[in-house]
Motif scaffolding. Structure first.
Motif, PDB file in Angstrom:
ATOM      1  N   UNK A   1      13.091 -37.930  13.373  1.00 45.10           N
ATOM      2  CA  UNK A   1      14.335 -37.886  12.495  1.00 45.10           C
ATOM      3  C   UNK A   1      14.081 -37.964  10.853  1.00 45.10           C
ATOM      4  N   UNK A   2      13.377 -37.427   9.363  1.00 45.78           N
ATOM      5  CA  UNK A   2      13.061 -38.177   8.627  1.00 45.78           C
ATOM      6  C   UNK A   2      13.623 -39.208   8.396  1.00 45.78           C
ATOM      7  N   UNK A   3      14.727 -39.939   8.485  1.00 47.74           N
ATOM      8  CA  UNK A   3      15.313 -40.946   8.492  1.00 47.74           C
ATOM      9  C   UNK A   3      13.681 -42.050   8.794  1.00 47.74           C
ATOM     10  N   UNK A   4      13.720 -41.995  10.339  1.00 44.56           N
ATOM     11  CA  UNK A   4      12.446 -42.258  10.743  1.00 44.56           C
ATOM     12  C   UNK A   4      11.377 -42.761  10.367  1.00 44.56           C
ATOM     13  N   UNK A   5      10.824 -41.654  10.037  1.00 45.61           N
ATOM     14  CA  UNK A   5       9.308 -41.297   9.344  1.00 45.61           C
ATOM     15  C   UNK A   5       9.538 -42.040   7.926  1.00 45.61           C
ATOM     16  N   UNK A   6      10.483 -42.158   6.932  1.00 46.38           N
ATOM     17  CA  UNK A   6      10.575 -42.797   5.065  1.00 46.38           C
ATOM     18  C   UNK A   6      10.409 -44.049   6.169  1.00 46.38           C
ATOM     19  N   UNK A   7      11.111 -44.375   6.682  1.00 50.03           N
ATOM     20  CA  UNK A   7      11.464 -45.591   7.367  1.00 50.03           C
ATOM     21  C   UNK A   7      10.145 -46.726   7.661  1.00 50.03           C
ATOM     22  N   UNK A   8       9.446 -45.634   8.574  1.00 53.89           N
ATOM     23  CA  UNK A   8       7.841 -46.105   8.719  1.00 53.89           C
ATOM     24  C   UNK A   8       7.080 -46.663   7.531  1.00 53.89           C
ATOM     25  N   UNK A   9       7.256 -45.166   6.835  1.00 54.95           N
ATOM     26  CA  UNK A   9       6.829 -45.136   5.567  1.00 54.95           C
ATOM     27  C   UNK A   9       7.019 -47.096   4.107  1.00 54.95           C
TER      28      UNK A   9
ATOM     29  N   UNK B   1      15.762 -39.518  -1.400  1.00 52.29           N
ATOM     30  CA  UNK B   1      17.066 -37.877  -2.427  1.00 52.29           C
ATOM     31  C   UNK B   1      16.149 -36.489  -2.331  1.00 52.29           C
ATOM     32  N   UNK B   2      14.536 -36.316  -1.773  1.00 51.55           N
ATOM     33  CA  UNK B   2      14.005 -35.145  -2.376  1.00 51.55           C
ATOM     34  C   UNK B   2      14.444 -34.649  -0.063  1.00 51.55           C
ATOM     35  N   UNK B   3      14.567 -35.439   0.359  1.00 47.08           N
ATOM     36  CA  UNK B   3      14.898 -35.374   1.527  1.00 47.08           C
ATOM     37  C   UNK B   3      16.440 -34.774   2.349  1.00 47.08           C
ATOM     38  N   UNK B   4      16.969 -35.753   1.472  1.00 49.48           N
ATOM     39  CA  UNK B   4      18.795 -35.057   1.316  1.00 49.48           C
ATOM     40  C   UNK B   4      18.685 -33.689   1.056  1.00 49.48           C
ATOM     41  N   UNK B   5      17.803 -33.228  -0.493  1.00 50.24           N
ATOM     42  CA  UNK B   5      18.159 -32.180  -0.383  1.00 50.24           C
ATOM     43  C   UNK B   5      18.079 -30.516   0.327  1.00 50.24           C
ATOM     44  N   UNK B   6      17.190 -31.245   0.490  1.00 46.04           N
ATOM     45  CA  UNK B   6      15.831 -30.250   1.456  1.00 46.04           C
ATOM     46  C   UNK B   6      16.555 -29.825   2.382  1.00 46.04           C
ATOM     47  N   UNK B   7      17.384 -30.654   3.838  1.00 50.33           N
ATOM     48  CA  UNK B   7      17.930 -30.825   5.159  1.00 50.33           C
ATOM     49  C   UNK B   7      19.648 -31.683   5.058  1.00 50.33           C
ATOM     50  N   UNK B   8      20.400 -32.039   3.909  1.00 49.75           N
ATOM     51  CA  UNK B   8      21.315 -31.853   4.053  1.00 49.75           C
ATOM     52  C   UNK B   8      21.478 -33.028   4.808  1.00 49.75           C
ATOM     53  N   UNK B   9      21.141 -34.195   5.232  1.00 44.71           N
ATOM     54  CA  UNK B   9      21.020 -34.908   6.010  1.00 44.71           C
ATOM     55  C   UNK B   9      19.374 -35.987   5.841  1.00 44.71           C
ATOM     56  N   UNK B  10      19.521 -37.141   6.233  1.00 43.93           N
ATOM     57  CA  UNK B  10      18.609 -37.699   6.502  1.00 43.93           C
ATOM     58  C   UNK B  10      18.428 -38.046   7.692  1.00 43.93           C
TER      59      UNK B  10
END
Length: 137
Positions: A77-85, A110-119
């Protein structure tokens, strides 16, 4: 490496590589752009391996052979990738100021939320482990 490798010896340099067009690759490019907007240029992780290989070649090693050791796909998930960083204090081997890292990470969310609509956006992403085999004469 040259000092400890006997004649005909090898140095193996391994790393995990991600699909550049996959979720992690797209997020990485945006993260690099965000750092650059703060005047911080972040290179790719393989730059360190290239520098090591260049030093080995200068010491007489042959150009490396690249070998694919393993390949796999995993759901992320987007959330997991960002959390790893969030927990990494460096980017491509360079330390990053904690306040700047936090600011970039929040902007990336914030960019990812706009890009995919959800983390929680999930993709099946390809990864593989490669070995550069550097041979010494």
């Amino acid at each position: 490496a040259r000092r400890v490798c006997r004649s005909g010896g090898c140095l193996l340099i391994g790393r995990t590589e991600h699909d550049e067009n996959g979720l992690r690759g797209r997020l990485r490019r945006e993260r690099q752009r965000l750092f650059a907007s703060h005047g911080v240029r972040m290179g790719a992780g393989e730059a360190g391996a290239r520098r090591l290989i260049a030093c080995c070649e200068a010491a007489g090693a042959k150009s490396p052979e690249r070998r694919l050791a393993a390949g796999w796909k995993r759901s992320m998930t987007v959330r997991d990738v960002i959390a790893d960083w969030d927990i990494v204090g460096a980017w491509a081997g360079r330390p990053v100021e904690p306040a700047l890292q936090a600011e970039v990470q929040e902007a990336l969310r914030m960019w990812a939320q706009n890009e995919w609509g959800t983390l929680n956006h999930t993709e099946l992403c390809g990864e593989h482990f490669v070995l550069d085999v550097v041979r010494f004469p």
